[in-house]
Structure formats: structure tokens, C-alpha cells
Design an enzyme around this catalytic site. Structure first.
Site, short mmCIF file in Angstrom:
data_model
loop_
_atom_site.label_atom_id
_atom_site.label_comp_id
_atom_site.label_asym_id
_atom_site.label_seq_id
_atom_site.Cartn_x
_atom_site.Cartn_y
_atom_site.Cartn_z
N LEU A 132 47.94 61.83 73.45
CA LEU A 132 47.72 60.56 73.13
C LEU A 132 47.03 59.92 71.86
O LEU A 132 47.29 59.07 71.53
CB LEU A 132 46.81 59.87 74.34
N GLY A 133 46.25 60.90 71.53
CA GLY A 133 45.53 60.55 70.14
C GLY A 133 44.75 61.67 69.77
O GLY A 133 44.46 62.43 70.20
N ARG A 136 38.43 62.74 64.84
CA ARG A 136 37.53 63.76 63.77
C ARG A 136 37.10 64.82 64.70
O ARG A 136 36.91 65.93 64.01
CB ARG A 136 36.51 62.86 63.31
N GLY A 138 37.94 65.86 68.07
CA GLY A 138 38.93 66.37 69.24
C GLY A 138 40.32 65.75 69.35
O GLY A 138 40.66 64.70 68.59
N ILE A 140 42.91 63.77 72.64
CA ILE A 140 42.95 63.30 74.16
C ILE A 140 44.47 63.66 74.43
O ILE A 140 45.42 63.21 73.75
CB ILE A 140 42.73 61.68 74.29
N LYS A 155 39.95 64.56 77.47
CA LYS A 155 39.35 64.64 76.16
C LYS A 155 38.85 65.98 75.58
O LYS A 155 37.83 66.53 76.21
CB LYS A 155 38.18 63.62 75.58
N ASN A 251 31.03 53.57 65.34
CA ASN A 251 32.51 53.99 64.91
C ASN A 251 33.37 52.96 65.62
O ASN A 251 34.33 53.22 66.04
CB ASN A 251 32.75 55.28 65.52
#
Length: 407
Positions: A132-133, A136, A138, A140, A155, A251
Site C-alpha cells: 500500500l505504501g 522512511r 518501513g 505497509i 506495517k 511528520n
């Protein structure tokens, strides 16, 4: 050492116990009894705060260590039918969110320690699908629980690049903050893969898109004033909750704001707490500058020590607000070397009376929000509560006069 201090120390070790010694002894006895016996309290007893046995190592908010009457985590009336990982087996909103869990923070005994992390064979429990993404620290992946057929997000943190303490910190912040309705749900349990390649924990899956994807779909037109207000009502509620706990996200960006219903923006949640720290914590600056970084961060050199402050979140919120309304960023970097930012700073300091053209469409109240969030003087920035009050009722864009045709 002063004479009074010397006398106190002498009394603690040689003479009669002082009040301070008795208090320390009592607190140590309480901790030892908890670690050895773990006796459940009577269900009729009211919840009591327990000693913060892991504060120095994990640095958690105070409310994160409240407990319920049976010393177990209040888990929103969820049913845990999974063999290895506690993920909800039902997906209805009533079962997923309970009033009790949303009003308080609880923690299961032992979940804040540095105990060995349980190994799990993912292929036995989940069907892991597409990625999914990535971030920096890790990445997902989408997965489906084989027993309940529920989709969740896992994650992952590659072990060679991840310290266990960093993984535990992010999990605990994610888990303890998830009772808020505008923060991503994190399910109980820290795990590592059976082949020792990665740590991981489980979160709810967002079937729609991030705020970044929603804005990009408008072709730089922005999501509009009404939708921006909906998004910010949710995001500011989450950030205000974090700041009340003396936690700073650090963040905030459009990629870390999830839109669960892209049609009406009725359900919005904040995610990714890998950089979250307590206020006044000292951290090292990394070589990682993005559009959302405050001016004081853009002028920092690599490995320079910084003190965590809530104002960096407020700056990022100001950038996100502009991005939602205009569909693009006001500048690439908050540095005087960047002309769009330099023009904004000159106008703020009243060295240039002309407002930068990018800000012309905004109303006076919206400009005030920008001035109080995107100011280089971090002590002058608003709080999340101030921003929420400003956005609640005020118009964000100037009224456009429609020419009346002359007959």
C-alpha cells in the site's frame, strides 16, 4: 551537598526512616507485587493509576497507563477469534468504536515492556496482498485474515535497519493514541516474522485514499472550502488530543492523513507515528527536508540537536491547509533561498506591502491563520485549538462579486 541534604541522607541509611524513604519503599513494594502476583482487582473497585514502570525507556503519556478494573485492555467490544493476532472479527462501526474506549486510554499489563517479541508465521494467519505504501522506516501491505476474511493493513519494519526500541516506541504511540476517533486504529500486539526478517504490527485498512491522492485527483484545483473544513476539523481534533498529552507528531503531511470516504470527507484519520516524541525531548536532525518542514528546521544542519516543540506541527498544518485549498504548495522549502517563501517572509515583516499573489484569494481570517501558523517565530504560532476555532465558522475565501448584466 547542603547540611540539610546530608542530614536527610544520613537518616535514610542510618537513622529512622524519613517520609521520602517510606514513600520510595512503598512504591517499590507495589511494583514488585504487580510483577510477581498480578492480582486482578474487584470489578466493583474504581480504576486507579498504576506506577509508571517504563517511563524512562518508552516515554509514554501519563494517560496512556490508565487501567480498567480487571487489568485488561478495554478493546471496543471487539471479539478476538484470531489464533495469533488480536484483530477484530467484525467490522461494524458500533463494534469497532465504543464510548468507553473513546473516552479513556487503557493498556494491558506488560505491553510497554521490552519483552521478547512474539514470532508469527504470516502465511498461516494472513493472505498478504499488494503493497500500500512505503516510508522512511518501513512499508505497509494489505492483508486478509484467513479466518474472518477481514482486510487489514500490516506495517512492516525490516529488522536489519530497525532497532527494537524504535519499533516498540512507534507501536506503543500508535496503540495508545488509537482510542481517538480521528487517529488510525492499531490492534493489540507486537510481532516479528518467523524468518526474523521484519517486525510488524496490525492496523485498520483505509479502503479509499490519502489526502495527497485526493488533492492530486483535483488537478491542482484543491478540494474546496467545505471539504477542507471537514478535513481540518478531524485533523485538528487529533493533533489537539496529542498536544494535550504533550506529544508532537513531527511528520504531518497529506500522505499521513487518510480519507475513508472521498465523497463527503466524513471520516478522516491521522496515521504514522514513527517520529512522534514528547515535548522537550532532544532529537538529532536528519537530512530529510520536505514541503511541510518549518523554517527553523530548514536552516538546521545534519545531526544538529533539536528540542521537540508543538509549533512544528502547527507549521505543517498551515502548509496542509494551503495545499487543500489551492491544490499545490506555497513553496518548496521554507528558506530565504526560495523566492516564494522569501516574498512571504518579507510581507510578514512588513518590509514589502504587497501580499504574494498566491495568497490573494484568501479572506482576512484565512490570512490571519497563515500568519499565525507560517511565521518563522515559532513562539508566536497558534495552538491547534486556536486554529480549530478560526476554521469553525469563518469564511476562507474572499467573496467574489458577480457582475450584473446591464440591459
Amino acid at each position: 551537598m547542603t547540611p540539610e541534604k546530608t542530614k536527610e541522607v544520613f537518616q535514610m541509611f542510618k537513622g529512622a526512616p524519613t517520609r521520602r524513604k517510606s514513600e520510595n519503599a512503598h512504591s517499590h513494594r507495589v511494583v514488585l507485587n504487580q510483577l510477581q502476583n498480578h492480582p486482578p482487582r474487584n470489578a466493583t473497585q474504581s480504576p486507579q493509576r498504576q506506577p509508571r514502570t517504563s517511563e524512562s525507556s518508552m516515554d509514554f503519556p501519563r494517560s496512556a497507563l490508565r487501567r480498567n478494573s480487571t487489568d485488561t485492555h478495554v478493546f471496543a467490544n471487539r471479539t478476538h477469534n484470531h489464533r495469533d493476532i488480536n484483530v477484530p472479527a467484525c467490522s461494524s462501526e458500533e463494534d469497532r468504536v465504543s464510548t468507553a474506549r473513546r473516552n479513556s486510554l487503557f493498556v494491558k499489563r506488560g505491553s510497554v515492556t521490552m519483552e521478547p517479541i512474539k514470532k508469527v508465521d504470516l502465511e498461516e494467519v494472513y493472505t498478504v496482498n499488494k503493497q500500500l505504501g512505503t516510508g522512511r522506516f518501513g512499508f505497509i501491505k494489505l492483508a486478509e485474515h484467513k479466518q474472518s476474511k477481514q482486510r487489514i493493513a500490516i506495517k512492516f519494519f525490516p529488522r536489519p535497519q530497525t532497532k527494537q526500541a524504535d519499533f516498540v516506541r512507534e507501536y506503543n504511540y500508535s496503540f495508545f493514541l488509537s482510542p481517538h476517533q480521528n487517529i488510525i486504529d492499531t490492534y493489540e500486539g507486537m510481532f516479528q516474522s518467523s524468518d526474523d526478517t521484519a517486525y510488524f504490527f496490525v492496523q485498520e485498512f483505509c479502503p479509499r485514499a490519502s489526502l495527497r491522492e485526493a488533492v492530486e485527483a483535483t488537478n491542482q484545483a484543491g478540494i474546496g472550502e467545505a471539504n477542507t473544513k471537514k478535513v481540518f476539523a478531524a485533523v485538528l481534533s487529533a493533533i489537539e488530543f496529542m498536544h494535550d498529552e504533550n506529544l508532537v507528531h513531527r511528520n504531518l503531511k497529506a500522505e499521513n492523513i487518510l480519507i475513508f470516504d472521498a465523497n463527503d470527507y466524513s471520516k478522516v484519520k491521522v496515521t504514522d507515528f514513527g517520529l512522534t516524541r514528547k515535548v522537550d525531548t532532544t532529537v538529532k536532525y536528519l537530512e530529510y527536508v520536505n514541503n511541510y518542514h518549518a523554517a527553523e528546521l530548514c536552516d538546521t544542519v545534519v545531526n544538529e540537536k533539536l528540542v521537540v516543540n508543538k509549533s512544528t506541527d502547527i507549521w505543517a498544518l498551515g502548509i496542509i491547509f494551503f495545499y487543500c485549498m489551492k491544490g499545490k504548495f506555497p513553496w518548496q522549502k521554507a528558506s530565504i533561498m526560495c523566492k516564494p517563501y522569501w516574498e512571504w517572509e518579507q510581507w510578514l515583516k512588513r518590509k514589502n506591502p504587497a501580499l504574494p499573489k498566491k495568497f490573494n484569494p484568501f479572506s482576512e481570517k484565512a490570512l490571519k491563520l497563515f500568519k499565525k501558523s507560517l511565521t518563522p517565530r515559532f513562539k508566536d504560532r497558534w495552538t491547534a485549538k486556536d486554529m480549530r476555532k478560526c476554521l469553525a465558522k469563518e469564511k476562507l475565501l474572499k467573496s467574489v462579486k458577480v457582475a450584473v448584466p446591464y440591459y
